[in-house]
Design a protein around this motif. Structure first.
Motif, PDB file in Angstrom:
ATOM      1  N   LEU A  95      -1.922   8.186   9.288  1.00 20.47           N
ATOM      2  CA  LEU A  95      -0.524   7.870   9.008  1.00 20.47           C
ATOM      3  C   LEU A  95       0.317   9.139   8.973  1.00 20.47           C
ATOM      4  CD1 LEU A  95       1.606   5.753   8.384  1.00 20.47           C
ATOM      5  CD2 LEU A  95       0.949   5.868   5.962  1.00 20.47           C
ATOM      6  N   SER A 134       3.387   0.462   5.700  1.00 24.54           N
ATOM      7  CA  SER A 134       2.019   0.887   5.372  1.00 24.54           C
ATOM      8  C   SER A 134       1.161  -0.260   4.840  1.00 24.54           C
ATOM      9  CB  SER A 134       2.072   2.012   4.329  1.00 24.54           C
ATOM     10  OG  SER A 134       2.827   1.622   3.184  1.00 24.54           O
ATOM     11  N   THR A 136       1.090   0.308  10.113  1.00 25.33           N
ATOM     12  CA  THR A 136      -0.337   0.044  10.126  1.00 25.33           C
ATOM     13  C   THR A 136      -0.608  -1.139  11.059  1.00 25.33           C
ATOM     14  OG1 THR A 136      -0.005  -1.300   8.140  1.00 25.33           O
ATOM     15  CG2 THR A 136      -0.857   0.923   7.825  1.00 25.33           C
ATOM     16  N   ASP A 137      -1.740  -1.108  11.710  1.00 26.52           N
ATOM     17  CA  ASP A 137      -2.131  -2.191  12.615  1.00 26.52           C
ATOM     18  C   ASP A 137      -2.850  -3.264  11.792  1.00 26.52           C
ATOM     19  OD1 ASP A 137      -2.550  -3.674  14.849  1.00 26.52           O
ATOM     20  OD2 ASP A 137      -4.120  -2.387  15.689  1.00 26.52           O
ATOM     21  N   CYS A 138      -2.108  -3.814  10.844  1.00 28.02           N
ATOM     22  CA  CYS A 138      -2.691  -4.772   9.907  1.00 28.02           C
ATOM     23  C   CYS A 138      -2.556  -6.187  10.456  1.00 28.02           C
ATOM     24  CB  CYS A 138      -1.996  -4.671   8.545  1.00 28.02           C
ATOM     25  SG  CYS A 138      -0.256  -5.178   8.551  1.00 28.02           S
ATOM     26  N   ASP A 188      -5.517   4.560   6.248  1.00 33.46           N
ATOM     27  CA  ASP A 188      -5.939   5.864   6.779  1.00 33.46           C
ATOM     28  C   ASP A 188      -4.818   6.888   6.544  1.00 33.46           C
ATOM     29  OD1 ASP A 188      -6.625   8.087   8.398  1.00 33.46           O
ATOM     30  OD2 ASP A 188      -7.766   6.802   9.765  1.00 33.46           O
ATOM     31  N   THR A 227      -1.016   4.833  -0.167  1.00 42.48           N
ATOM     32  CA  THR A 227      -1.381   5.481   1.105  1.00 42.48           C
ATOM     33  C   THR A 227      -0.165   6.160   1.730  1.00 42.48           C
ATOM     34  OG1 THR A 227      -3.252   4.025   1.599  1.00 42.48           O
ATOM     35  CG2 THR A 227      -2.130   5.012   3.484  1.00 42.48           C
ATOM     36  N   THR A 269      -1.311  -3.509   3.982  1.00 44.10           N
ATOM     37  CA  THR A 269      -2.691  -3.885   4.277  1.00 44.10           C
ATOM     38  C   THR A 269      -2.744  -5.217   5.017  1.00 44.10           C
ATOM     39  OG1 THR A 269      -2.893  -4.938   2.100  1.00 44.10           O
ATOM     40  CG2 THR A 269      -3.582  -2.627   2.282  1.00 44.10           C
ATOM     41  N   ASP A 327       0.815  -1.226   0.000  1.00 46.65           N
ATOM     42  CA  ASP A 327       0.000   0.000   0.000  1.00 46.65           C
ATOM     43  C   ASP A 327       0.847   1.273   0.000  1.00 46.65           C
ATOM     44  OD1 ASP A 327      -2.236   1.568  -0.102  1.00 46.65           O
ATOM     45  OD2 ASP A 327      -2.818   1.287   1.988  1.00 46.65           O
ATOM     46  N   VAL A 374      -1.345   2.635  13.300  1.00 44.07           N
ATOM     47  CA  VAL A 374      -2.453   3.381  12.707  1.00 44.07           C
ATOM     48  C   VAL A 374      -3.343   2.430  11.914  1.00 44.07           C
ATOM     49  CG1 VAL A 374      -1.056   5.479  12.551  1.00 44.07           C
ATOM     50  CG2 VAL A 374      -1.170   3.940  10.592  1.00 44.07           C
ATOM     51  N   PRO A 375      -4.611   2.803  11.682  1.00 40.04           N
ATOM     52  CA  PRO A 375      -5.492   1.939  10.893  1.00 40.04           C
ATOM     53  C   PRO A 375      -4.992   1.786   9.467  1.00 40.04           C
ATOM     54  CG  PRO A 375      -6.755   3.586  12.131  1.00 40.04           C
ATOM     55  CD  PRO A 375      -5.315   3.987  12.232  1.00 40.04           C
ATOM     56  N   VAL A 376      -5.292   0.650   8.875  1.00 42.18           N
ATOM     57  CA  VAL A 376      -4.911   0.371   7.485  1.00 42.18           C
ATOM     58  C   VAL A 376      -5.605   1.354   6.548  1.00 42.18           C
ATOM     59  CG1 VAL A 376      -5.117  -1.313   5.607  1.00 42.18           C
ATOM     60  CG2 VAL A 376      -4.467  -2.077   7.904  1.00 42.18           C
TER      61      VAL A 376
END
Length: 421
Positions: free
Chosen positions: A353, A303, A326-328, A349, A240, A305, A237, A345-347
């Protein structure tokens, strides 16, 4: 566990390998970190009296250069297959692997990623030998309808994974998340899944991190440099990351270096131009020594997914680098201890980020603290865990009347397996 107890346990385990034969199927030919850890494990097994066969679809410069004379290299690809891509050689390898299993009768066989896992499990079925097999799962699989795993890319091989993995004697998952995913995606009993984190070679990283600066941006301390590391593919990703970095640039004159190569390079380069980042984002491609970058970077960013247990994030910590991820599913939260050693951080976002990157640059953690966390992921710990699982599988098979003394013929260095041996 105390140091004395650990030493005693290792001594007992060492004595158990005397006279055993262990087969290790390596899918990759390039000398990556995983392959180096595997070679260290093979060396330890050989030192403890085991005969070790490294099964590889072709030649490997790493194995030929660094392996002990007591470790055999068995080429599982036919001569006509040599020009084919590595993945194709693996797909065609089950008949030759089956011939090896019938000829060598290893006490246990280990494979290390999805294509080798499928090849080894299929070969055991062809061979009919009942060889105990342990496979290592390094990534998560899609689970339809799952709020956690429902957005993961579906791959053609997933059906084979779900069909063959339940036949393995044990599965090593590289993270707690991968272990959970295997239980839900493949319906494997939890007691047959062992979560053992990826290990890194700390001394090697320290040595390579001390190399001369590999990029002029890293010598300019007036502007922070963000580094990302990984193949240029969809799951990383990078769009992003680029959009978040563009927002970061509105606040501070940072630069971004993305290390890696892949099929998404043209799309990433187009987006870089659209965002006006041509002079601030560099794509050097795949580099032999990313640690010299990480040791000098102001921040490492992941970053993705989805992941399994991203070794690059552990390696960044080993270099003392601040981190944002990311908290994937899965791995980053386990590595960063739910945010204690880096922001999560959320995927997907972009805003979150960008905020996390800015906050990490404004208030970086002590580098010694980051390095201390990486020590918990040493290759020695990983190897201890693998050997414990392999030993347990061997003992379980012996106790269920699997004959470890079945007639076998040792294969010499570079020998080719065949059904007649």
């Amino acid at each position: 566990m105390t140091a004395l107890a650990l030493a005693t346990e290792r001594e007992e385990l060492a004595s158990s390998w005397q006279g055993r034969r262990v087969a290790i199927l390596i899918g990759a030919l390039a000398p990556g970190s995983r392959e180096r850890v595997v070679l260290d494990m093979a060396e330890r097994l050989a030192e403890q009296g085991a005969a070790v066969d490294l099964l590889i679809p072709g030649a490997s410069a790493l194995v030929e250069r660094d392996r002990s004379p007591s470790i055999s290299h068995v080429d599982i690809s036919g001569r006509w297959q040599r020009p084919l891509p590595n993945i194709a050689r693996l797909a065609l390898s089950p008949p030759r692997l089956a011939a090896y299993l019938r000829a060598a009768r290893p006490d246990v066989a280990l494979s290390l990623s999805i294509p080798p896992n499928l090849a080894l499990l299929a070969a055991r079925r062809l061979a009919g030998t009942g060889t105990p097999v342990v496979v290592r799962q390094s990534n998560v699989l899609r689970v339809d309808g799952s709020p956690v795993y429902g957005a993961i890319d579906r791959r053609w091989r997933d059906r084979l994974v779900k069909r063959l993995y339940p036949t393995a004697d044990a599965i090593i998952a590289v993270s707690n998340g991968v272990a959970d995913n295997l239980h839900h995606a493949v319906r494997v009993e939890p007691e047959r899944i062992h979560a053992i984190a990826n290990g890194i070679l700390l001394e090697r990283i320290d040595r390579l991190a001390a190399a001369p600066s590999p990029h002029p941006w890293l010598d300019d301390r007036s502007r922070p440099v963000v580094v990302a590391l990984g193949r240029l593919v969809r799951k990383k990703d990078y769009p992003t990351l680029l959009r978040a970095f563009a927002r970061l640039r509105a606040r501070r004159p940072a630069r971004l270096i993305i290390l890696g190569e892949g099929r998404k390079r043209p799309a990433i380069e187009r987006l870089r131009a659209e965002l006006g980042l041509d002079g601030a984002v560099d794509l050097p491609g795949r580099v032999e020594n990313p640690f010299a970058y990480l040791a000098r970077a102001s921040l490492y960013v992941l970053s993705s997914t989805f992941e399994g247990m991203p070794s690059a994030l552990i390696e960044a910590l080993a270099c003392g680098c601040p981190a944002v991820a990311t908290d994937c599913p899965s791995g980053p939260s386990q590595i960063l201890d739910d945010g204690r050693y880096g922001r999560l951080v959320p995927v997907g976002d972009v805003g979150a980020l960008a905020e996390a990157m800015d906050a990490a640059l404004a208030d970086p953690p002590p580098r010694a603290r980051q390095n201390g966390r990486a020590q918990e992921f040493s290759a020695d710990r990983t190897i201890d865990g693998y050997l414990d699982v392999l030993d347990g599988v061997c003992r379980a098979c012996v106790s269920s009347d699997y004959s470890a003394a079945t007639a076998r013929r040792p294969l010499g260095r570079g020998a080719k397996p065949s059904a007649s041996r």
